[in-house]
Design a protein around this motif. Structure first.
Motif, short mmCIF file in Angstrom:
data_model
loop_
_atom_site.label_atom_id
_atom_site.label_comp_id
_atom_site.label_asym_id
_atom_site.label_seq_id
_atom_site.Cartn_x
_atom_site.Cartn_y
_atom_site.Cartn_z
N THR A 22 0.93 -1.23 0.09
CA THR A 22 0.24 0.05 0.33
C THR A 22 0.88 1.22 -0.05
O THR A 22 2.01 1.28 0.27
CB THR A 22 -1.08 0.05 1.26
OG1 THR A 22 -1.82 1.40 1.00
CG2 THR A 22 -0.05 0.16 2.45
N HIS A 23 0.33 2.49 -0.60
CA HIS A 23 1.00 3.70 -0.45
C HIS A 23 -0.15 4.69 -0.16
O HIS A 23 -1.20 4.56 -0.82
CB HIS A 23 1.70 3.84 -1.95
CG HIS A 23 2.15 5.22 -2.05
ND1 HIS A 23 2.79 5.59 -3.22
CD2 HIS A 23 3.05 5.91 -0.95
CE1 HIS A 23 3.33 6.51 -2.87
NE2 HIS A 23 3.71 6.61 -1.60
N VAL A 24 0.21 5.43 0.73
CA VAL A 24 -0.84 6.38 1.32
C VAL A 24 -0.30 8.01 0.98
O VAL A 24 0.88 8.19 1.35
CB VAL A 24 -1.25 6.40 2.73
CG1 VAL A 24 -2.39 7.60 3.05
CG2 VAL A 24 -1.49 4.87 3.22
N LEU A 38 -2.14 1.84 10.44
CA LEU A 38 -3.02 0.71 9.56
C LEU A 38 -2.95 -0.75 9.98
O LEU A 38 -2.20 -1.03 10.79
CB LEU A 38 -2.85 0.84 8.04
CG LEU A 38 -1.39 0.50 7.45
CD1 LEU A 38 -1.36 -0.83 7.16
CD2 LEU A 38 -0.87 1.31 6.42
N SER A 39 -3.98 -1.41 9.55
CA SER A 39 -3.95 -2.76 9.87
C SER A 39 -4.99 -3.49 8.42
O SER A 39 -5.41 -3.05 8.19
CB SER A 39 -4.87 -3.20 11.20
OG SER A 39 -6.27 -2.27 11.11
N LEU A 40 -4.16 -4.86 8.67
CA LEU A 40 -4.78 -5.86 7.59
C LEU A 40 -5.70 -6.68 8.28
O LEU A 40 -5.38 -7.32 9.28
CB LEU A 40 -3.51 -6.52 6.91
CG LEU A 40 -3.94 -7.49 5.70
CD1 LEU A 40 -4.69 -6.74 4.53
CD2 LEU A 40 -2.76 -7.90 5.22
N ASN A 59 5.84 4.60 6.26
CA ASN A 59 7.02 5.08 6.54
C ASN A 59 7.09 6.66 5.72
O ASN A 59 6.04 7.31 5.56
CB ASN A 59 8.23 4.15 5.71
CG ASN A 59 8.02 4.15 4.35
OD1 ASN A 59 7.34 5.01 3.76
ND2 ASN A 59 8.67 2.88 3.84
N ALA A 60 8.38 7.07 5.67
CA ALA A 60 8.43 8.48 5.54
C ALA A 60 7.67 8.90 3.92
O ALA A 60 7.53 9.89 3.57
CB ALA A 60 9.82 9.01 5.58
N ASP A 61 7.85 7.73 3.07
CA ASP A 61 7.51 7.76 1.88
C ASP A 61 5.89 7.37 1.68
O ASP A 61 5.43 7.31 0.62
CB ASP A 61 8.22 6.79 0.78
CG ASP A 61 8.08 6.94 -0.46
OD1 ASP A 61 7.93 8.15 -0.74
OD2 ASP A 61 8.13 5.75 -1.31
N GLY A 62 5.05 7.15 2.96
CA GLY A 62 3.95 6.76 2.87
C GLY A 62 3.57 5.51 2.57
O GLY A 62 2.44 5.04 2.31
N ARG A 63 4.59 4.45 2.42
CA ARG A 63 4.38 3.05 2.40
C ARG A 63 4.42 2.25 3.67
O ARG A 63 4.95 2.82 4.50
CB ARG A 63 5.28 2.53 1.30
CG ARG A 63 5.49 3.23 -0.04
CD ARG A 63 6.55 2.97 -0.95
NE ARG A 63 6.70 3.79 -2.22
CZ ARG A 63 5.85 3.36 -3.18
NH1 ARG A 63 4.94 2.50 -3.33
NH2 ARG A 63 5.84 4.31 -4.14
N CYS A 64 3.75 1.30 3.58
CA CYS A 64 3.88 0.30 4.73
C CYS A 64 4.36 -1.15 4.13
O CYS A 64 3.52 -1.83 3.70
CB CYS A 64 2.83 0.27 5.54
SG CYS A 64 2.80 -0.70 6.91
#
Length: 130
Positions: A22-24, A38-40, A59-64
């Protein structure tokens, strides 16, 4: 949460190995949404209840990275829950949506799935990426 412990114990951190990413993006400010919890979850079709599989923070790039391992990614109904309300509160702002849940079905678990979330304080959208 047993799966989460398995991922952490085995240093599962490569996004290449993870079948779901994912990327937010905070589209209101034009930046990645860093530090968003977030949670899955996966739906148990017999009991019709959601089971939490893992939790994470962007993370700093919006990715998990490392939401789930390939071996635990089975066909079924899943949801990603994004804690958008607390993200905006931590930025000193209010939001119309206290959280966003994206429910999706996986029928071919051997594929790679990317689920981005584009959000502002008063809107959001998502799509299946690659």
């Amino acid at each position: 949460l047993h799966l989460l412990q398995h991922l952490q114990t085995n240093n599962f951190s490569s996004a290449d190995l993870c079948p779901l990413t994912t990327h937010v993006l905070n589209t209101g400010d034009g930046i990645p949404a860093a530090k968003l919890d977030l949670s899955l979850h996966r739906l148990d079709p017999r009991m019709m209840v959601w089971s939490m599989l893992s939790v994470g923070t962007t993370n700093a790039d919006g990715r998990c990275p490392a939401l789930i391992s390939r071996e635990h990614f089975l066909p079924g109904m899943y949801k990603l829950r994004f804690e958008t309300g607390s993200y905006w509160e931590n930025r000193g702002e209010t939001s119309f949506y206290p959280y966003v849940e994206v429910v999706f079905r996986i029928s071919e678990a051997e594929q790679k799935f990317h689920l981005p979330l584009l959000m502002s304080r008063f809107s959001y959208s998502t799509y299946r990426g690659s």
